[in-house]
Design a protein around this motif. Sequence first.
Motif, PDB file in Angstrom:
ATOM      1  N   TRP A  18      53.971  75.662  93.362  1.00 48.08           N
ATOM      2  CA  TRP A  18      55.149  74.938  92.875  1.00 48.08           C
ATOM      3  C   TRP A  18      56.417  75.766  93.010  1.00 48.08           C
ATOM      4  O   TRP A  18      56.380  76.990  92.904  1.00 48.08           O
ATOM      5  CB  TRP A  18      54.983  74.577  91.403  1.00 48.08           C
ATOM      6  N   GLY A  39      57.679  66.862  93.189  1.00 51.08           N
ATOM      7  CA  GLY A  39      56.793  66.724  92.040  1.00 51.08           C
ATOM      8  C   GLY A  39      57.421  65.820  90.999  1.00 51.08           C
ATOM      9  O   GLY A  39      57.468  64.618  91.154  1.00 51.08           O
ATOM     10  N   TRP A  40      57.993  66.393  89.986  1.00 52.48           N
ATOM     11  CA  TRP A  40      58.575  65.615  88.906  1.00 52.48           C
ATOM     12  C   TRP A  40      59.791  66.336  88.370  1.00 52.48           C
ATOM     13  O   TRP A  40      60.088  67.442  88.790  1.00 52.48           O
ATOM     14  CB  TRP A  40      57.546  65.323  87.831  1.00 52.48           C
ATOM     15  N   GLN A  41      60.492  65.685  87.472  1.00 57.65           N
ATOM     16  CA  GLN A  41      61.714  66.224  86.911  1.00 57.65           C
ATOM     17  C   GLN A  41      61.570  66.384  85.409  1.00 57.65           C
ATOM     18  O   GLN A  41      61.038  65.503  84.740  1.00 57.65           O
ATOM     19  CB  GLN A  41      62.891  65.296  87.203  1.00 57.65           C
ATOM     20  N   LEU A  42      62.050  67.503  84.905  1.00 59.36           N
ATOM     21  CA  LEU A  42      62.080  67.752  83.466  1.00 59.36           C
ATOM     22  C   LEU A  42      63.476  67.419  82.967  1.00 59.36           C
ATOM     23  O   LEU A  42      64.441  68.037  83.377  1.00 59.36           O
ATOM     24  CB  LEU A  42      61.793  69.225  83.163  1.00 59.36           C
ATOM     25  N   TRP A  76      57.214  73.950  78.783  1.00 59.58           N
ATOM     26  CA  TRP A  76      56.585  72.745  79.307  1.00 59.58           C
ATOM     27  C   TRP A  76      55.192  73.044  79.845  1.00 59.58           C
ATOM     28  O   TRP A  76      54.982  74.057  80.495  1.00 59.58           O
ATOM     29  CB  TRP A  76      57.429  72.180  80.450  1.00 59.58           C
ATOM     30  N   ILE A  78      52.818  72.197  82.618  1.00 58.75           N
ATOM     31  CA  ILE A  78      53.009  71.665  83.965  1.00 58.75           C
ATOM     32  C   ILE A  78      51.983  70.581  84.296  1.00 58.75           C
ATOM     33  O   ILE A  78      52.326  69.542  84.856  1.00 58.75           O
ATOM     34  CB  ILE A  78      52.937  72.800  85.008  1.00 58.75           C
ATOM     35  N   GLN A  79      50.722  70.797  83.956  1.00 54.43           N
ATOM     36  CA  GLN A  79      49.679  69.829  84.292  1.00 54.43           C
ATOM     37  C   GLN A  79      49.884  68.485  83.594  1.00 54.43           C
ATOM     38  O   GLN A  79      49.706  67.438  84.194  1.00 54.43           O
ATOM     39  CB  GLN A  79      48.293  70.387  83.934  1.00 54.43           C
ATOM     40  N   ARG A  80      50.246  68.536  82.314  1.00 56.40           N
ATOM     41  CA  ARG A  80      50.411  67.298  81.534  1.00 56.40           C
ATOM     42  C   ARG A  80      51.838  66.759  81.563  1.00 56.40           C
ATOM     43  O   ARG A  80      52.102  65.700  81.011  1.00 56.40           O
ATOM     44  CB  ARG A  80      49.973  67.527  80.095  1.00 56.40           C
ATOM     45  N   GLN A  81      52.762  67.518  82.158  1.00 56.95           N
ATOM     46  CA  GLN A  81      54.170  67.140  82.209  1.00 56.95           C
ATOM     47  C   GLN A  81      54.675  66.817  80.806  1.00 56.95           C
ATOM     48  O   GLN A  81      55.272  65.771  80.550  1.00 56.95           O
ATOM     49  CB  GLN A  81      54.375  65.954  83.159  1.00 56.95           C
ATOM     50  N   HIS A  82      54.426  67.765  79.898  1.00 60.30           N
ATOM     51  CA  HIS A  82      54.667  67.542  78.474  1.00 60.30           C
ATOM     52  C   HIS A  82      55.439  68.716  77.881  1.00 60.30           C
ATOM     53  O   HIS A  82      55.096  69.877  78.116  1.00 60.30           O
ATOM     54  CB  HIS A  82      53.311  67.380  77.779  1.00 60.30           C
TER      55      HIS A  82
END
Length: 102
Positions: A18, A39-42, A76, A78-82
């Motif tokens: 990543w 991937g995703w955004q925080l 955060w 990373i795996q759970r995006q939490h």
Amino acid sequence: QLHEKQASGVVVSPDGEWVASGASGGPVKLWNLRTSQTGWQLHVGGTDPVIVKFSPDGRLLAVLGSFLPERHLQVWDIQRQHLLQRIEVYCYQFDFSPDGNQ
């Protein structure tokens, strides 16, 4: 496109999978380097990401944001995006302990 404004922090995860980057006024963005996919955004909630760092095992991403006069450190999963934790801090630098527990 990486960010609309200049990135203030860019970091690669310890396993090389990543890359995370933060920029003023925007979310922290993550990309998977193995697949070249976004991937995703925080969404860090109105704070400008200043420093981004992965934990030694790459499972956590910490974001030090500035929302003057205080600063916030967000951790955060990373795996759970939490979001695991948000802490008001008074610092300009931080790091994980070598074992990643602190």
